[in-house]
Enzyme design. Structure first.
Site, PDB file in Angstrom:
ATOM      1  N   CYS A  27       7.921  -3.334 -10.058  1.00  0.00           N
ATOM      2  CA  CYS A  27       7.547  -4.743  -9.871  1.00  0.00           C
ATOM      3  C   CYS A  27       6.035  -4.834  -9.689  1.00  0.00           C
ATOM      4  CB  CYS A  27       8.304  -5.404  -8.723  1.00  0.00           C
ATOM      5  SG  CYS A  27       8.334  -4.495  -7.174  1.00  0.00           S
ATOM      6  N   SER A  28       5.563  -4.754  -8.447  1.00  0.00           N
ATOM      7  CA  SER A  28       4.126  -4.919  -8.234  1.00  0.00           C
ATOM      8  C   SER A  28       3.700  -4.266  -6.930  1.00  0.00           C
ATOM      9  CB  SER A  28       3.782  -6.403  -8.202  1.00  0.00           C
ATOM     10  OG  SER A  28       4.633  -7.043  -7.266  1.00  0.00           O
TER      11      SER A  28
END
Lengths: 111, 204
Positions: B111-112
């Site tokens: 994701c991040s």
């Protein structure tokens, strides 16, 4: 697929106020121990993956759209919110904005 | 005119997702699960207090102090915590050092995930599908788009962050920075040089 990563600097931390709000709500709930971060990351990555199937996500608005969807689903699963309740309050806020004179603070009408 | 009463007789209606966020906030506030003042504080922290300057401080210190650098590479989490950089998304930090033989860069394919206490909130491109997919597949091409070209003999290693482990790159100290103070060095350390998609500035 767009093969070019555009690099623009400097950029604001949050492009829209609601990006900051949904981020803060999530961090606050995590800090209060409502869910742990690895669990959040796993759910969020699943949403991103699903959204990314139909189009390429640019990491901007679509990133926070996926974030919000993940948070809503999580709160519903935890029993802290229901789709009906979210939708009712969303409508109440819309009405509050539409019936408040410009420049006045927007508040929910007493239910 | 941004505030023309003829255009906006009522308050400007925020976009759809903003209304949904407000709905969640109201529900959670009424249940006592969140406090609006705490939300403002979280936003203020990430907007104004936490950012790449924290990571730059750590890098500059590592460049100046060999003992600190050794400790940092050994156990980054506790070393940066002693400097006051800890908390969310900084739970388990690993610092990897760039050398003439190996350049390192960081991605989160999941994701991040990103070391918030040291770098703040990730930039949009770090969160984009393009970077997340291509950093692993064709790192040199991605680096070239960031104007980073490396000698043929330098290998590129890509570190994939997870919710449990975050990475910070310790870039190589630039030539010409001999004799500079820690504060002067920190100015050379860019955010991207700590993600591995950039190099530190070269002293003028």
């Amino acid at each position: 697929m767009n093969d070019c990563i555009t690099y623009a600097a400097p950029e604001p931390v949050f492009a829209e106020p609601w990006h900051a709000q949904v981020f803060a709500v999530t961090v606050a709930l995590n800090e209060a121990g409502r869910f742990d971060w690895p669990d959040w990351a796993e759910r969020f990555s699943k949403t991103l993956k699903r959204h990314g199937l139909s189009r390429e996500l640019d990491g901007g608005e679509d990133y926070f759209t996926a974030w919000l969807e993940t948070l809503e689903a999580l709160l519903i699963e935890l029993g802290e919110a229901s789709p009906d309740r979210i939708s009712a309050l969303r409508n109440a806020w819309e009405e509050a904005y539409l019936t408040t004179s410009h420049g006045k603070p927007v508040r929910l009408r007493q239910e | 005119m941004p505030h023309d009463d003829h255009d906006h007789p009522h308050a400007l209606l925020p976009p759809e997702p903003a209304l949904r966020v407000k709905a969640l906030e109201t529900i959670l506030t009424r249940k006592g699960l969140i406090d609006p003042a705490a939300l403002d504080e979280i936003i203020d922290t990430y907007q104004n207090k936490i950012g790449p300057q924290n990571g730059a401080h750590v890098v500059a210190k590592a460049w100046s102090d060999p003992a600190f650098k050794a400790a940092l590479l050994e156990d980054a989490t506790s070393v940066v915590a002693e400097l006051g950089y800890y908390g969310r998304q900084g739970e388990h930090l690993v610092v990897v050092e760039n050398t003439p033989e190996q350049h390192n860069m960081v991605v989160c394919t999941l994701c991040s995930c990103y070391p918030w206490p040291l770098l703040g909130i990730p930039p949009g491109w770090y969160k984009s599908d393009a970077y997340r997919a291509r950093a692993v597949r064709e790192p040199r091409k991605v680096l070239a788009e960031f104007s980073v070209t490396l000698p043929e003999t330098t290998t590129v290693r890509v570190w994939d962050s997870t919710a449990e482990i975050r990475y910070l790159i310790l870039p190589m100290r630039p030539a010409g920075s001999e004799g500079m103070s820690e504060d002067e060095l920190a100015v050379l350390v860019t955010r991207d040089s700590m993600i591995g998609t950039g190099l530190p500035k070269v002293p003028a």
